[in-house]
Write an enzyme that holds these catalytic residues in place. Sequence first.
Site, PDB file in Angstrom:
ATOM      1  N   CYS A   1     -44.984  -1.608 -47.447  1.00  0.00           N
ATOM      2  CA  CYS A   1     -44.799  -3.047 -47.280  1.00  0.00           C
ATOM      3  C   CYS A   1     -45.621  -3.475 -46.073  1.00  0.00           C
ATOM      4  O   CYS A   1     -46.772  -3.077 -45.940  1.00  0.00           O
ATOM      5  CB  CYS A   1     -43.320  -3.394 -47.153  1.00  0.00           C
TER       6      CYS A   1
ATOM      7  N   ARG B   1     -38.994  -2.819 -45.899  1.00  0.00           N
ATOM      8  CA  ARG B   1     -38.810  -3.124 -47.324  1.00  0.00           C
ATOM      9  C   ARG B   1     -39.149  -1.907 -48.175  1.00  0.00           C
ATOM     10  O   ARG B   1     -38.488  -1.646 -49.187  1.00  0.00           O
ATOM     11  CB  ARG B   1     -39.682  -4.318 -47.745  1.00  0.00           C
TER      12      ARG B   1
END
Length: 117
Positions: free
Chosen positions: A77, A82
């Site tokens: 990410c 994430r």
Amino acid sequence: MSEIALDELARRLGEVALLDVRTPEEFDGSRGKPCDPRQGHIPGARNLDVYRLMAMTPADLRTELDLEPGAEIVAYCHGGSRSAIATQVLRSFGYDARNYVGSWHEWSRHDGLPIET
């Protein structure tokens, strides 16, 4: 959680499946983070926003990625958070998922590494 470092990922480009779990605008470089000197994504990466990933079934994901469970896949990410979530989801669906913790924040700083927009 299994992780992959910059040097290994750079060596293995084209060998390992890559999943960029940022937004489509971060992926294409049109609305990346201003702290990154370059915008875009790692060559060969597929884009699947982490929030969309979390709503998928294993069958939906298999169709989206065109990868069978057990396949190695690296998630990234912007800064590794994430992609850490994505790695857990991918592993729960049976993939050999690894997190690139440095993610785009690290990759974008190395002018010798390729990018796509």
